[in-house]
Enzyme design. Structure first.
Site, PDB file in Angstrom:
ATOM      1  N   LYS A  16      -1.839 -10.100   7.447  1.00 22.03           N
ATOM      2  CA  LYS A  16      -1.465  -8.686   8.039  1.00 22.03           C
ATOM      3  C   LYS A  16      -2.814  -8.165   8.321  1.00 22.03           C
ATOM      4  CE  LYS A  16       1.369  -4.574   7.853  1.00 22.03           C
ATOM      5  NZ  LYS A  16       2.408  -3.684   7.075  1.00 22.03           N
ATOM      6  N   SER A  43       6.336  -2.764   9.488  1.00 21.79           N
ATOM      7  CA  SER A  43       5.110  -2.794  10.256  1.00 21.79           C
ATOM      8  C   SER A  43       4.491  -4.197  10.166  1.00 21.79           C
ATOM      9  CB  SER A  43       4.020  -1.761   9.745  1.00 21.79           C
ATOM     10  OG  SER A  43       3.846  -2.153   8.480  1.00 21.79           O
ATOM     11  N   SER A  92       8.125  -1.770   5.376  1.00 23.53           N
ATOM     12  CA  SER A  92       7.446  -2.569   6.339  1.00 23.53           C
ATOM     13  C   SER A  92       7.420  -4.167   5.998  1.00 23.53           C
ATOM     14  CB  SER A  92       5.889  -2.242   6.158  1.00 23.53           C
ATOM     15  OG  SER A  92       5.715  -1.081   6.892  1.00 23.53           O
TER      16      SER A  92
END
Length: 429
Positions: free
Chosen positions: A80, A149, A173
């Site tokens: 990420k 996210s 997330s």
């Protein structure tokens, strides 16, 4: 639909035996990336990606030329774009200049390197993991969101581009994109893995998270990457707890129906299920306290950056930080004390009621259309606040879109959570 099989457990076993196997997987990865990524858009664009990857694989092969190979030798992993990775910029889904954000990688990435992985690249995230437009599409249906996210990490695993990927969770997330993309998502207990080397959002919440396609892969991965892992085994079915009160009313109607069918199936398989009064106020679930807590810590994290680059932040994140600047340290300390109290109260309730796992849908519904919201915090935020470990299992679909079944464990007992989640997963199949 852009779904391809990618078993982490099989991948790891194959790569231990031969560099020829790793070469074959590299070729497969590059081919699949070229076919799938233009549609799914899980990764942050990178110039000369193929050359960078080939060089990195060569370095891994040279470093670990002798047998035995490390446990994750030659396995590709997506990271990420909040997590610092030497050689690649950190943009955190924002318009800020990468040189203002990029720092040295932390202990967790170094641990991955020691395990022998190679990095496919940075995966897409919402701006600073909070909000904002994302390019990533859901591999099941491209007109739906992958969730946020940790959007790119979940989508990359669902599409089979890499057998596992790393994300982070503050409020939802990991659980939301795992549920929406039909993969396994695991958020360990808060602070079980050091969070250094990450562009943080709210340090009292932020936790690494993992994505795999199945529980077998997650079982293998958790044992490799979670600090001081101690295998757990018990020859019985776990007792499941359902929270009373407003928590279970936050679901869409078809999600409620699906969940009730899952509970009936588990009962028929011999699981005990209890509805339990919870040690929290319904007003805390419905209210804005947890969001205020996050905003207050965001303002602290971004204090210096925001003063310099205020105009480069998108409006939603900008307003969150401005709101956070009005929150006093005294209020934040109250929230932090509340975290520890709830954590201990949940442990007490689990002990007194004999609960092994709390269970619920991982999200209130299936993935919304792309360009709208990227998830709901209602089923996840309270557990994140308490620091409890959680798993989303791909166990149902509604109108051909996945819906995760969430299992939540006792704080610090991640080994039990993974073991019991495997048992639940098998029963739900």
């Amino acid at each position: 639909m852009y779904i391809n099989k990618s078993s982490l457990a099989q991948f790891a076993q194959g790569n231990k035996t031969s560099d020829v196997t790793m070469d074959r997987y590299l070729t497969q990865y590059l081919d699949l990336y070229n076919k799938v990524e233009p549609h799914v858009r899980a990764f942050v664009p990178e110039e000369n990606r193929a050359d960078r990857i080939k060089n990195e694989v060569a370095r891994v092969r040279e470093k670990y030329s002798e047998f035995p190979k490390p446990s994750l030798y030659g396995i590709p992993v997506g990271i990420k774009d909040l997590i610092h990775l030497d050689g690649l910029p950190t943009c955190a889904g924002s318009n800020l200049p990468p040189q203002a954000l990029t720092k040295s990688e932390g202990s967790f990435i170094q641990k991955l390197r020691q395990k022998g992985v190679w990095f496919t690249g940075k995966t897409v995230t919402e701006e600073f993991a909070y909000a904002g437009p994302i390019t990533t599409r859901n591999p099941h249906q491209l007109n739906h969101t992958p969730g946020g996210s940790s959007a790119g990490s979940a989508a990359a695993v669902a599409a089979g581009i890499c057998p596992f990927a790393i994300g982070t969770q503050t409020l939802r997330s990991v659980m939301a994109p795992a549920s929406f993309c039909g993969v396994v998502g695991f958020k360990p207990s808060y602070a079980r893995i050091p969070i250094d080397g990450v562009q943080l959002m709210s340090p009292s919440f932020d936790t690494f998270g993992f994505f795999t396609q199945d529980m077998e892969g997650m079982d293998f991965l958790a044992a490799e990457l979670v600090t001081e892992w101690k295998p757990f085994n018990e020859a019985r079915k776990p007792v499941l707890g359902i929270p009373e009160g407003v928590y279970m009313t936050l679901l869409e109607d078809d999600t409620k129906i699906t969940f009730q069918k899952q509970l009936k199936k588990l009962e028929e398989a011999g699981f005990s299920i209890k509805t339990v009064a919870m040690p929290w106020e319904d007003s805390f679930i419905y209210g804005d306290a947890m969001v205020r807590f996050v905003h207050g810590e965001m303002a602290q994290v971004h204090h210096s950056l925001f003063d310099i680059y205020k105009d480069l932040y998108e409006d939603t994140v900008r307003q969150a930080i401005l709101s956070g600047r009005t929150i006093t340290e005294e209020e934040l300390e109250g929230y932090r004390s509340g975290q520890i109290k709830l954590r201990n109260d949940l442990l007490d309730v689990q002990k007194s009621q004999g609960i092994d796992l709390w269970v619920s849908p991982a999200q209130a519904g299936t993935a919304p259309l792309w360009g709208s919201r990227t998830g709901w915090t209602g089923m996840t935020a309270i557990w994140s606040y308490a620091g409890a470990p959680a798993v989303s299992i791909p166990a149902a679909s509604i109108n051909n879109m996945p819906l995760g079944f969430q299992c939540i464990g006792a704080y610090g007992r991640d080994e039990e959570l993974i073991y019991w989640s495997k048992v639940v997963s098998l029963a739900l199949q």
